[in-house]
Design a protein around this motif. Structure first.
Motif: not given
Length: 458
Positions: A388-414
């Protein structure tokens, strides 16, 4: 004066009495067949057109959570069920149309028994009148043809539905056994596919075996050789096929129509209807994924919007049309808060295969950890699949957390990206899945561009 001989009375208890009663009952039933056809067609025709939409919603929600053989089972159930509904609905609407035409002809017959009065058509010249009269079958012929066509449509529709239903049951059984084989072989989809291939080849041979034995018997008879063994084998095969309920169910109807119509044309039409029914499910899915199946966008092309803005990336813009597009997403195209939430869906059908290859900390790609360790393992694994990059700068995914979205019926990282320090205006998120992947195939490299506009509160 000669009198016609009186009909012989039916003696009670005689053999002729049950035959006459059966004939009478059949005659009464035949008189009501048209009413029964209209009732069934009218009840089901238009109601069935709404069913595929509900089936699609159920399949779309369920398919996002599965992979491998589980996905194949869902796909078979969905595609055949949708095709069955569409074929049945369209055929029954056609049947209603023909039967309505037949009712109109019967009404005309009751009021105008003689049919067309050719002498009262002065606007038609003698040549045209003679041509049309020679080719007109009259009301009686038209009524008979319409009645025959309506009955054929109704019967063929029932045959197609029965065939599709039988195919669905057989596919579920074969896939269920394949899943058992896969489980016994350590979860290998390869073993399941080999098992399915063997079973399908065996079924094909079993279906062709009667015709092959008949040809063998004919050749041996032509040479004057004994065919007793081949005939016994053929009878055993036919007897085994007769034990299949579906075969017995459609046999009489199919052979009756096939023997009274052009056999080849009937088989081609019948099999074409089955094939079209199976393909309709895939067409509906393609129509949901694509913006439009038929378009002439020569300037704002698909490639252009992929690098522009897609509604599937913005939760506030997503609709039912984006249900099969589990793309990374942010709440809106405009951001005023100091934190921007980015949600990256986890799609088992794609991620699990890569996880087995790259996430060496997860044996077999399975996260068997408990507590907080399970969350950390999930993030560490998916962080190896995404860049992931924001305006060309890398974003550290290790700061993300697992998330369950019942509104979207999906699981993933937030993850929550800080907006402090960003200038008001446009900013761009660039996400890359499987950066080292090929350019084609299910595990190909995938890029996502999410532009947004930062407008902090004054």
């Amino acid at each position: 004066m000669n009198e016609s001989p009186a009909a012989e009375p039916v003696v009670p208890g005689s053999h002729a009495e049950p035959e006459q009663e059966a004939s009478t009952r059949f005659g009464r039933l035949r008189e009501r067949t048209d009413e029964l056809e209209l009732f069934i067609s009218g009840l089901l025709a238009f109601a069935l057109l709404a069913v595929p939409g509900y089936l699609f919603d159920i399949w779309a929600r369920s398919s996002l959570h599965t992979e491998g053989m589980y996905f194949q089972v869902l796909w078979f159930v969905f595609s055949i069920s949708v095709g069955m509904c569409y074929v049945l609905a369209v055929a029954l609407i056609a049947h209603l149309t023909v039967r309505g035409y037949w009712i109109g002809l019967v009404g005309l017959k009751s009021h105008f028994p003689k049919g067309i009065d050719w002498d009262h058509l002065p606007q038609m010249g003698p040549v045209s009148r003679a041509f049309m009269r020679a080719r007109d079958g009259g009301l009686d012929g038209s009524i008979q043809r319409a009645d025959r066509l309506a009955t054929m449509l109704f019967s063929t529709t029932l045959m197609c539905v029965q065939t599709l239903a039988g195919t669905l049951v057989m596919a579920i059984l074969i896939l269920g056994l394949a899943m058992v084989v896969a489980a016994l072989s350590g979860g290998s989809d390869t073993a399941a596919l080999i098992f399915m291939g063997v079973v399908m080849a065996g079924l094909l041979v079993l279906g062709l075996l009667p015709a092959m034995l008949e040809k063998s018997i004919a050749r041996r008879q032509a040479r004057g050789q004994s065919t007793a063994r081949q005939q016994r084998m053929l009878q055993r095969v036919l007897g085994g096929l007769q034990r299949v309920p579906l075969m017995r169910l459609i046999q009489t109807m199919q052979l009756t129509m096939q023997s009274n119509l052009r056999s080849r044309f009937f088989i081609v039409g019948y099999m074409s209807a089955i094939l079209v029914a199976i393909l309709l499910g895939g067409l509906q899915v393609a129509g949901s994924v694509k913006f439009s199946l038929f378009n002439r966008y020569q300037v704002v092309t698909e490639e252009a919007v992929d690098h522009g803005m897609l509604s599937a990336h913005y939760e506030s813009m997503r609709s039912a049309h984006d249900q099969l597009l589990p793309y990374p997403m942010i709440p809106s195209d405009t951001v005023s808060a100091t934190q921007l939430r980015l949600f990256i869906p986890h799609r088992p059908q794609r991620d699990n295969t890569l996880a087995r290859e790259r996430c060496t900390q997860l044996p077999g790609g399975r996260n068997d950890a408990r507590g907080a360790a399970a969350a950390t393992a999930a993030v560490d694994c998916l962080a190896q699949l995404w860049t992931i990059q924001l305006d060309g700068k890398p974003v550290d995914l290790h700061a993300f957390v697992p998330m369950e979205r019942r509104d979207l019926d999906m699981r993933g990282l937030a993850g929550y990206l800080p907006m402090a320090g960003l200038a008001p205006g446009r900013h761009d998120l660039h996400l890359l899945w499987n950066a080292d992947g090929p350019t084609r195939g299910g595990d190909r490299r995938r890029e996502y561009f999410i532009p947004f506009w930062y407008a902090p509160d004054p």
